[in-house]
Design a protein around this motif. Structure first.
Motif, mmCIF file in Angstrom:
data_model
loop_
_atom_site.group_PDB
_atom_site.id
_atom_site.type_symbol
_atom_site.label_atom_id
_atom_site.label_comp_id
_atom_site.label_asym_id
_atom_site.label_seq_id
_atom_site.Cartn_x
_atom_site.Cartn_y
_atom_site.Cartn_z
ATOM 1 N N THR A 57 10.100 -5.590 -18.844
ATOM 2 C CA THR A 57 10.241 -6.190 -20.174
ATOM 3 C C THR A 57 11.690 -6.545 -20.475
ATOM 4 O OG1 THR A 57 8.359 -4.873 -20.957
ATOM 5 C CG2 THR A 57 9.751 -5.899 -22.622
ATOM 6 N N VAL A 93 7.699 -1.379 -26.793
ATOM 7 C CA VAL A 93 8.141 -2.310 -27.840
ATOM 8 C C VAL A 93 9.046 -1.601 -28.835
ATOM 9 C CG1 VAL A 93 7.383 -3.763 -29.760
ATOM 10 C CG2 VAL A 93 6.126 -3.808 -27.597
ATOM 11 N N LEU A 96 12.725 -1.140 -27.961
ATOM 12 C CA LEU A 96 13.575 -2.328 -27.853
ATOM 13 C C LEU A 96 14.352 -2.560 -29.139
ATOM 14 C CD1 LEU A 96 10.980 -4.788 -26.255
ATOM 15 C CD2 LEU A 96 12.716 -3.426 -25.057
ATOM 16 N N ARG A 101 13.451 -8.400 -29.416
ATOM 17 C CA ARG A 101 12.014 -8.324 -29.132
ATOM 18 C C ARG A 101 11.378 -9.702 -28.979
ATOM 19 N NH1 ARG A 101 9.959 -3.594 -33.354
ATOM 20 N NH2 ARG A 101 11.136 -1.876 -32.393
ATOM 21 N N LEU A 127 4.662 -8.655 -33.474
ATOM 22 C CA LEU A 127 5.217 -9.571 -32.471
ATOM 23 C C LEU A 127 4.770 -11.002 -32.744
ATOM 24 C CD1 LEU A 127 4.530 -7.434 -29.262
ATOM 25 C CD2 LEU A 127 6.712 -7.684 -30.468
#
Length: 316
Positions: A57, A93, A96, A101, A127
Motif C-alpha cells: 500500500t 488504512v 496511514l 490515503r 475512502l
C-alpha cells in the motif's frame, strides 16, 4: 407465550464487526431489543501478511498512475468476501497518514465486495475508492460481475508496464476457490481472464471460552427478569455448545423432544440461513424457530419480528 415491555435479549453468536456492525445498528436501534455479541470463532491476523499489505500500500501498489512502481507489486483492485478481511484492511488504512490515503488508495481503485456487510465496513473508512458488487450476494455472482466490470475499465487503470494487473484477494486460511477459478477459467478468452493474488490475511480457530461465555450470558438474561430471549446462530460452529448450555440435548447428543427452558424465560433460536438450519436438524434433530430469508441483519430482524408478531403475545 408472553413478554414484558422490557428489552428482549438477543444473543448474536458472532464477533462484532469493526468498524461497524449491521446487527448492532438494527437491534440496538429499536427500544425492545438488547443485542449481545458472543464470539464462537477466534480470528487472528497474520502479522507477516499485514506487514506485506502495508508495504504494498505505502509503495503505491494500488496507485496505478505511478509508473515507477514495479508491475509485479501492483494490483488493479481488491476483493473482500469477509468481515475479517475488511478489518485487516482497516488496520492498514488507519495506520496511514490521512493526507496520503487518497493518493495511495485512489478513486480509480475498485474495491469488490460480496454483500452489504463488507460494503458497510469499507464505506465507514471514508475512502474515495468505489465500493461495488454488494448486490451479488455470493462468490460466483461476484466473479461474474468482476469479469464484466474489470474488463471494461480503461487500460490506464488495469495495465502497467504491458501487464494486466491482477486483483488482490484477502482471504482466511479456510476458503472456497470459486472466485479464482472463475476469473481464470480456461473457458474464457485469454484476454478476458483476470489474475488473482490470494493472501491469507487471517487464521480462524474455535473460541475456547465460548461455552463459559454463553452460559454466563444465559444466567444474566434470567437474572434480568426477561421472559424471552433470542439466540442467533451464524454457522455450525458453536451449535452443540449452545444446545448443551440450554439443556436441550440428551445423552446421545440429540435434541430432547420434550426439552423446555429451565427458567421462566423462553428461548428462541434463529439461523442466518438454510446451511446452519439444516445442520441443526441433521446433526441434532433440532429445528430452529426461524431462518432468515436473506443472510443479512435486515433478514434476521424481519424473521424474528414476524415470528414474535405471529406467535408471541406482548403484554403491555
Amino acid at each position: 407465550m408472553s413478554s414484558t415491555t422490557s428489552d428482549v435479549p438477543v444473543l448474536l453468536l458472532k464477533t462484532k464487526s469493526i468498524p461497524a456492525d449491521g446487527y448492532q445498528d438494527i437491534f440496538a436501534g429499536w427500544n425492545n431489543y438488547n443485542p449481545t455479541f458472543l464470539p464462537v470463532l477466534e480470528h487472528r491476523f497474520r502479522e507477516d501478511a499485514l506487514a506485506w499489505l502495508k508495504t504494498i500500500t505505502t509503495g503505491s501498489g494500488f496507485n496505478n498512475s505511478d509508473t515507477t512502481v514495479d508491475a509485479e507489486s501492483s494490483f488493479g483492485g481488491i476483493i473482500f468476501t469477509s468481515q475479517r478481511a475488511v478489518e485487516a484492511f482497516t488496520s492498514i488504512v488507519e495506520s496511514l497518514d490521512p493526507p496520503t490515503r487518497d493518493q495511495l488508495l485512489p478513486e480509480a481503485l475498485p474495491l469488490y465486495v460480496v454483500g452489504p456487510a463488507t460494503a458497510r465496513g469499507l464505506r465507514s473508512l471514508g475512502l474515495r475508492c468505489p465500493i461495488i458488487g454488494e448486490e451479488t450476494g455470493n462468490g460466483a455472482a461476484l466473479a461474474a460481475f468482476m469479469l464484466d466490470h474489470y474488463n471494461r475499465l480503461p487500460a490506464t487503470q488495469t495495465v502497467r508496464q504491458n501487464r494486466k494487473l491482477p486483483l488482490l484477494f484477502l482471504v482466511g486460511e479456510v476458503r472456497r476457490d470459486i472466485i479464482p477459478k472463475s476469473l481464470q477459467s480456461s473457458d474464457l478468452l485469454e484476454e478476458a481472464r483476470i489474475g488473482v493474488h490470494e493472501v491469507v490475511i487471517y487464521e480462524t480457530c474455535e473460541m475456547a471460552s465460548f461455552h463459559i461465555d454463553f452460559s454466563r450470558a444465559l444466567g444474566e438474561n434470567v437474572a434480568s427478569g426477561a421472559q424471552e430471549q433470542w439466540v442467533v446462530v451464524f454457522s455450525p460452529q458453536g451449535c452443540k455448545a449452545m444446545l448443551d448450555c440450554l439443556g436441550w440435548l440428551d445423552e446421545s447428543g440429540r435434541y430432547k423432544s420434550d426439552a423446555t427452558d429451565s427458567s421462566t424465560m423462553t428461548t428462541y433460536v434463529a439461523t442466518i440461513g438454510p446451511t446452519t438450519r439444516d445442520y441443526l436438524i441433521k446433526e441434532f434433530g433440532f429445528e430452529p424457530h426461524v431462518s432468515a430469508e436473506k443472510p443479512s441483519p435486515e433478514g434476521i430482524y424481519a424473521a424474528i419480528e414476524n415470528y414474535r408478531t405471529t406467535n408471541v403475545t406482548t403484554q403491555l
